[in-house]
Enzyme design. Structure first.
Site, PDB file in Angstrom:
ATOM      1  N   ARG A 259      12.256   9.001   4.900  1.00  8.50           N
ATOM      2  CA  ARG A 259      12.620   8.327   3.655  1.00  8.50           C
ATOM      3  C   ARG A 259      12.226   9.247   2.501  1.00  8.50           C
ATOM      4  O   ARG A 259      11.062   9.323   2.136  1.00  8.50           O
ATOM      5  CB  ARG A 259      11.845   6.998   3.591  1.00  8.50           C
ATOM      6  CG  ARG A 259      12.343   6.000   2.572  1.00  8.50           C
ATOM      7  CD  ARG A 259      11.340   4.854   2.432  1.00  8.50           C
ATOM      8  NE  ARG A 259      10.228   5.247   1.584  1.00  8.50           N
ATOM      9  CZ  ARG A 259       8.994   4.747   1.662  1.00  8.50           C
ATOM     10  NH1 ARG A 259       8.690   3.840   2.569  1.00  8.50           N
ATOM     11  NH2 ARG A 259       8.042   5.161   0.848  1.00  8.50           N
ATOM     12  N   HIS A 263       9.979   3.474  -1.191  1.00 10.37           N
ATOM     13  CA  HIS A 263      10.501   2.376  -0.374  1.00 10.37           C
ATOM     14  C   HIS A 263      11.632   1.655  -1.123  1.00 10.37           C
ATOM     15  O   HIS A 263      12.727   1.473  -0.606  1.00 10.37           O
ATOM     16  CB  HIS A 263       9.375   1.396  -0.024  1.00 10.37           C
ATOM     17  CG  HIS A 263       9.852   0.075   0.480  1.00 10.37           C
ATOM     18  ND1 HIS A 263      10.533  -0.062   1.667  1.00 10.37           N
ATOM     19  CD2 HIS A 263       9.772  -1.174  -0.051  1.00 10.37           C
ATOM     20  CE1 HIS A 263      10.848  -1.340   1.855  1.00 10.37           C
ATOM     21  NE2 HIS A 263      10.408  -2.026   0.828  1.00 10.37           N
ATOM     22  N   TYR A 272       0.505   6.884  -1.802  1.00 15.09           N
ATOM     23  CA  TYR A 272       0.050   6.871  -0.412  1.00 15.09           C
ATOM     24  C   TYR A 272       0.542   8.042   0.447  1.00 15.09           C
ATOM     25  O   TYR A 272       0.207   8.133   1.601  1.00 15.09           O
ATOM     26  CB  TYR A 272       0.418   5.543   0.260  1.00 15.09           C
ATOM     27  CG  TYR A 272       1.874   5.133   0.107  1.00 15.09           C
ATOM     28  CD1 TYR A 272       2.863   5.720   0.893  1.00 15.09           C
ATOM     29  CD2 TYR A 272       2.254   4.172  -0.830  1.00 15.09           C
ATOM     30  CE1 TYR A 272       4.192   5.359   0.761  1.00 15.09           C
ATOM     31  CE2 TYR A 272       3.579   3.805  -0.974  1.00 15.09           C
ATOM     32  CZ  TYR A 272       4.544   4.388  -0.179  1.00 15.09           C
ATOM     33  OH  TYR A 272       5.856   4.033  -0.319  1.00 15.09           O
TER      34      TYR A 272
END
Lengths: 377, 332
Positions: A259, A263, A272
């Site tokens: 990805r 998100h 993160y």
């Protein structure tokens, strides 16, 4: 009695085109032909541009939360290309735009969906797919049921369902896999392992070495493929789809991808994950390697790319126009599609736009009725 | 299944009536399939699907894995793809694992796809207490599903109604939760027409006409209410309404009755607070405020966890609690 081996299995990994666009000729033998590659490459560029367009729309408050597909185009479209349009059924999560469009979903429907408009889910007749599925992992059971109906009616059709690595932690994933296996249902489980379930990395999501091996528990053939390699994704998908179509039962594909974006637009992945990791995956971008491959084969050049970029931009403009140009939905819609027929109380609520009993029947308080729909234009 | 001699001579139980409806509809419509745990060879734990697999085969009467969400979710897919699935969830307590699929998917699909994808299926679920069953086999969760837009919720109390309502439910274009009060499954027999007939969804039944008080109930409690009527003084005239369909609610039948009687007692097995009785009581005060002579009363399960079976009779509303509430409401 000596111990015996009760079960043994392995998981194979398939890559046909590496990140430099170099192809393993032996493996590529019965893979996709160059004309198809060229066509899908152009499709992927259009999707990438639309993805960035959606991102910009969200940032300028013209669209709600949007999950970018960026970096996963080869996985979606390679799998989608293995299915027969109008015959086989696609059951997506929400990072397969390319496959849905390829199978006939008007492009602006995806935009409508993320603009808060259910008409984006109003799949046109003859388009064999379900709308995007927002909760994680629930849609695989629907795909299983749809493919089961095909099997019951002896129709040579297949369903393919898409989901991420995180979804394989859900109970419904295992229930769907078990049903498909127990009844030998022609359903293909396609996992886009993009390494992250929002902020939780795959290694923390599960202790399994691969996602694909989860299929072994259900005695389902499985394979891990380079998900950024269009040829590998397509070959694995096509083989399993045709196997299922001819009565061979379900199968599982793990497409290892990444990805590249957050998100969703509501997320900030910098919180993160390391930029080094992202950078490394940018180098593995499925679009970059295809361009290298096509250029090396003299099927592509800068002029063609410039023309395609322009066409993709033009396409995006038209999609945005279609999505933004649609009239506001009628409030009647929220009532009219709850059931096939309106029950009494719902009809009253629709007619008066009131839930209070005196609002619905002001004559009970000696008042006259309010103008119907006067206040919600 | 074809009628046995006992059925011909003495009528059908609720189980017989549901079985007959399934049998006849499967014969009539090849899209109908039954699926669930133990519904095939074993005929279901209550024998409701007895014999069907033998007639219709393994493909149409399907023993599934032990997997409620799997049953519900795959039934949704079957329905979306043009079949008419009838999933059975073995006991109401096991709707829990299937809740997400039922409420978040089956109920919402017509709306979220603006009519493009629909889920015509009937979820059969034995419901309620009173049969000395183990934990989580005796609850009454109908209000939860009545509170879910997109679902229809039915609960017949008689063999006659069960057959006609189930046939309506299977032919309905929307998802229906068909609760079967297990306490009544075999408690008595009734004459049921052998042919095809339907009872419309959303139509309550006036079981007994009366002028002094309206008693509203559904499911197994209909029989406790009937027992209560027998214990009342001769000069008390009570109108008993069996809701049959919980959602959508038949408001007309209730208000016509309460406008006439001015008093109402609602009876249900489920806990009182936020039970479906609350919805009915509210509806009555909205429509019949000036007709009311007494506060609407609820005789319900207590707001406790359903006890194990040694105490279940004390938990469930019985004829005594019902008749007492009727007399108090009349005295108000």
């Amino acid at each position: 009695m000596p111990l015996k081996t009760a079960y043994q299995a392995k998981v194979e990994y398939l890559q046909i085109m590496d990140e430099n666009g170099v192809v393993d000729e032996k493996l590529a033998k019965d893979a996709m032909g160059d004309q198809d590659i060229l066509e899908l490459y152009q499709y992927m560029i259009k999707c990438r541009v639309l993805d960035e367009t959606a991102f910009k729309l969200q940032r300028s408050k013209r669209m709600g939360t949007y999950p970018q597909n960026k970096g996963q185009e080869a996985a979606a479209i390679g799998a989608g290309f293995s299915l027969k349009r109008g015959t086989d059924f696609l059951v997506p999560c929400y990072r397969e735009n390319a496959a849905l469009w390829m199978h006939g979903l008007p492009m602006h429907y995806i935009f409508l969906h993320w603009m808060g408009d259910e008409r984006g889910n109003q799949i046109p007749k003859g388009v064999c797919q379900l709308p995007l599925c927002i909760p994680i992992g629930t849609q695989m059971l629907h795909a299983t049921g749809i493919a089961w109906a095909f099997k019951m009616r002896k129709e040579p059709r297949v369903a393919m369902t898409f989901f991420g690595d995180g979804a394989t932690s859900e109970g419904d994933f295992h229930e769907a896999m078990n049903f498909a296996s127990a009844f030998q249902i022609p359903c293909i489980f396609f996992c886009q392992n993009n390494q992250w379930a929002i902020s939780v990395p795959r290694e923390q999501q599960m202790n399994s070495a691969t996602v694909a091996q989860k299929a072994l528990a259900y005695d389902m053939p499985c394979i891990q493929v380079d998900g950024n390699d269009l040829l590998a994704v397509h070959k694995a998908s096509r083989d399993f789809v045709e196997r299922a179509r001819s009565g061979g039962g379900p199968a599982f594909i793990e497409a290892v991808t990444y990805r590249l974006a957050d998100h969703t637009t509501a997320d900030d992945a910098r919180r993160y994950r390391d930029s080094d990791e992202v950078e490394a995956w940018v180098g593995k971008d499925p679009i970059i390697r295809l361009r290298k491959y096509l250029t090396a084969k003299n099927l592509w050049n800068d002029a063609k790319q410039a023309a395609l970029d322009e066409a993709a931009k033009q396409n995006a403009t038209e999609v945005v126009r279609a999505a933004e140009g649609i009239e506001r939905p009628a409030i009647a819609d929220i009532f009219d599609y709850t059931y096939a027929e309106l029950p009494r109380e719902l009809a009253l609520q629709k007619q008066t736009m009131r839930t209070s009993s005196l609002g619905q029947r002001p004559e009970q308080a000696g008042l006259s009725a309010p103008g119907v729909s006067a206040n919600h234009e | 299944m074809p009628r046995t001699e006992q059925m011909i001579a003495q009528g059908l139980t609720l189980v017989d009536a549901i079985n007959e409806a399934l049998y006849q509809e499967m014969e009539r419509d090849s899209r109908v399939v039954c699926l669930g745990e133990d519904v095939g060879l074993n005929g279901g734990v209550f024998r409701v699907t007895e014999g069907l697999q033998k007639v219709f085969g393994l493909e149409r009467v399907i023993d599934t894995p032990l997997s409620e969400s799997g049953i519900m979710g795959s039934a949704i897919g079957l329905a979306m793809a043009g079949m008419r699935p009838i999933p059975e969830i073995q006991f109401e307590g096991f709707l829990g694992p299937a809740y997400d699929q039922l409420v978040n998917h089956a109920a919402r699909y017509r709306t979220r796809s603006r009519g493009a994808v629909t889920v015509p299926m009937v979820v059969r679920v034995p419901v309620g207490g009173g049969i000395h069953a183990p934990e989580l086999h005796s609850d009454s969760p109908e209000a939860i599903y009545a509170h879910t837009p997109g679902l229809k919720v039915l609960m017949p109390s008689t063999p006659y109604d069960a057959k006609g309502m189930l046939l309506s439910a299977i032919r309905d274009p929307d998802p229906v939760v068909f609760f079967e009060p297990k306490r009544v499954y075999r408690s008595y027999r009734q004459e049921v027409p052998e042919g095809d007939y339907t009872i419309p969804i959303g139509q309550a039944k006036v079981v007994a006409e009366g002028r002094d008080l309206t008693l509203v109930t559904w499911g197994a409690s209909v029989h406790q209410c009937n027992d209560a009527l027998d214990t009342l003084p001769e000069d008390v005239s009570v109108e008993l309404i069996d809701l049959r369909t919980i959602a959508p609610l038949d408001v007309d039948t209730i208000i016509q009755s309460v406008e006439k009687t001015g008093r109402c007692v609602i009876v249900h097995e489920a806990p009182k607070t936020a039970g479906f009785g609350a919805e009915i009581a509210t509806t009555i005060q909205e429509y019949c405020f000036l007709h009311l002579k007494a506060p609407v009363q609820r005789v319900a399960g207590f707001d406790t966890i359903m006890p194990y079976y040694k105490l279940e009779q004390e938990y469930l509303p019985d004829a005594k609690r019902v008749s007492e509430a009727v007399m108090q409401c009349l005295a108000y």
